[in-house]
Scaffold this motif. Structure first.
Motif, PDB file in Angstrom:
ATOM      1  N   PHE A  57       0.851  -1.179   0.000  1.00 32.92           N
ATOM      2  CA  PHE A  57       0.000   0.000   0.000  1.00 32.92           C
ATOM      3  C   PHE A  57       0.890   1.233   0.000  1.00 32.92           C
ATOM      4  O   PHE A  57       1.759   1.377   0.852  1.00 32.92           O
ATOM      5  CB  PHE A  57      -0.903  -0.022   1.239  1.00 32.92           C
ATOM      6  CG  PHE A  57      -1.832   1.152   1.317  1.00 32.92           C
ATOM      7  CD1 PHE A  57      -2.941   1.222   0.489  1.00 32.92           C
ATOM      8  CD2 PHE A  57      -1.600   2.174   2.209  1.00 32.92           C
ATOM      9  CE1 PHE A  57      -3.798   2.303   0.555  1.00 32.92           C
ATOM     10  CE2 PHE A  57      -2.452   3.261   2.286  1.00 32.92           C
ATOM     11  CZ  PHE A  57      -3.553   3.316   1.457  1.00 32.92           C
ATOM     12  N   THR A 113      -8.016   6.339  -0.109  1.00 35.06           N
ATOM     13  CA  THR A 113      -7.733   5.405   0.976  1.00 35.06           C
ATOM     14  C   THR A 113      -6.482   5.918   1.661  1.00 35.06           C
ATOM     15  O   THR A 113      -5.415   5.951   1.073  1.00 35.06           O
ATOM     16  CB  THR A 113      -7.517   3.967   0.452  1.00 35.06           C
ATOM     17  OG1 THR A 113      -8.691   3.557  -0.247  1.00 35.06           O
ATOM     18  CG2 THR A 113      -7.228   3.008   1.584  1.00 35.06           C
ATOM     19  N   TRP A 144      -3.996   1.745   5.337  1.00 30.47           N
ATOM     20  CA  TRP A 144      -4.339   0.325   5.252  1.00 30.47           C
ATOM     21  C   TRP A 144      -3.150  -0.446   5.782  1.00 30.47           C
ATOM     22  O   TRP A 144      -2.013  -0.202   5.380  1.00 30.47           O
ATOM     23  CB  TRP A 144      -4.627  -0.065   3.799  1.00 30.47           C
ATOM     24  CG  TRP A 144      -4.992  -1.498   3.660  1.00 30.47           C
ATOM     25  CD1 TRP A 144      -6.209  -2.071   3.919  1.00 30.47           C
ATOM     26  CD2 TRP A 144      -4.133  -2.562   3.240  1.00 30.47           C
ATOM     27  NE1 TRP A 144      -6.152  -3.413   3.688  1.00 30.47           N
ATOM     28  CE2 TRP A 144      -4.884  -3.748   3.270  1.00 30.47           C
ATOM     29  CE3 TRP A 144      -2.811  -2.628   2.864  1.00 30.47           C
ATOM     30  CZ2 TRP A 144      -4.362  -4.972   2.918  1.00 30.47           C
ATOM     31  CZ3 TRP A 144      -2.290  -3.849   2.524  1.00 30.47           C
ATOM     32  CH2 TRP A 144      -3.061  -5.004   2.540  1.00 30.47           C
ATOM     33  N   TYR A 175     -14.362   5.080   8.403  1.00 30.21           N
ATOM     34  CA  TYR A 175     -13.364   4.037   8.637  1.00 30.21           C
ATOM     35  C   TYR A 175     -14.030   2.676   8.711  1.00 30.21           C
ATOM     36  O   TYR A 175     -15.209   2.556   9.050  1.00 30.21           O
ATOM     37  CB  TYR A 175     -12.577   4.290   9.925  1.00 30.21           C
ATOM     38  CG  TYR A 175     -13.412   4.150  11.174  1.00 30.21           C
ATOM     39  CD1 TYR A 175     -13.516   2.925  11.823  1.00 30.21           C
ATOM     40  CD2 TYR A 175     -14.106   5.233  11.694  1.00 30.21           C
ATOM     41  CE1 TYR A 175     -14.287   2.785  12.961  1.00 30.21           C
ATOM     42  CE2 TYR A 175     -14.870   5.098  12.828  1.00 30.21           C
ATOM     43  CZ  TYR A 175     -14.960   3.878  13.459  1.00 30.21           C
ATOM     44  OH  TYR A 175     -15.722   3.745  14.576  1.00 30.21           O
TER      45      TYR A 175
END
Length: 93
Positions: free
Chosen positions: A28, A49, A52, A79
């Motif tokens: 990520f 996003t 993560w 969330y």
């Protein structure tokens, strides 16, 4: 896939199998805010996003802390937290 026979007595024609798990770990992207060039950049961070992490470990009391930078867009955030351990699965939104 290998078939693993159960030690229990099964009805004729029924085969029990236990497939092995499969997981492709993905990376990520998180900006390296420790780098002054990135932290001071005029390019806005518009990621949708923000955070993560597939491996958040808890302490002996089951608590953990996560920290992250927010994006530059003026917006509200939602969330979703999911977790599993000790034969339980948890979900919060």
């Amino acid at each position: 896939m290998d078939i693993v026979q159960s030690s229990d007595v099964l009805p004729p024609g029924l085969v029990s199998y236990k497939p092995e798990g499969y997981c492709v770990r993905k990376e990520f992207y998180v900006p390296a805010y420790d780098d002054p060039k990135i932290k001071g950049s005029s390019t806005p961070d518009l990621r949708t996003t923000i955070y993560w992490n597939p491996v958040v470990k808890t302490d002996s009391e089951g608590k953990a802390t996560v920290e992250f930078y927010s994006a530059d867009a003026v917006t509200s955030y939602s969330y979703i937290m999911e977790g599993m351990g000790e034969n339980r699965i948890g979900y919060a939104r």
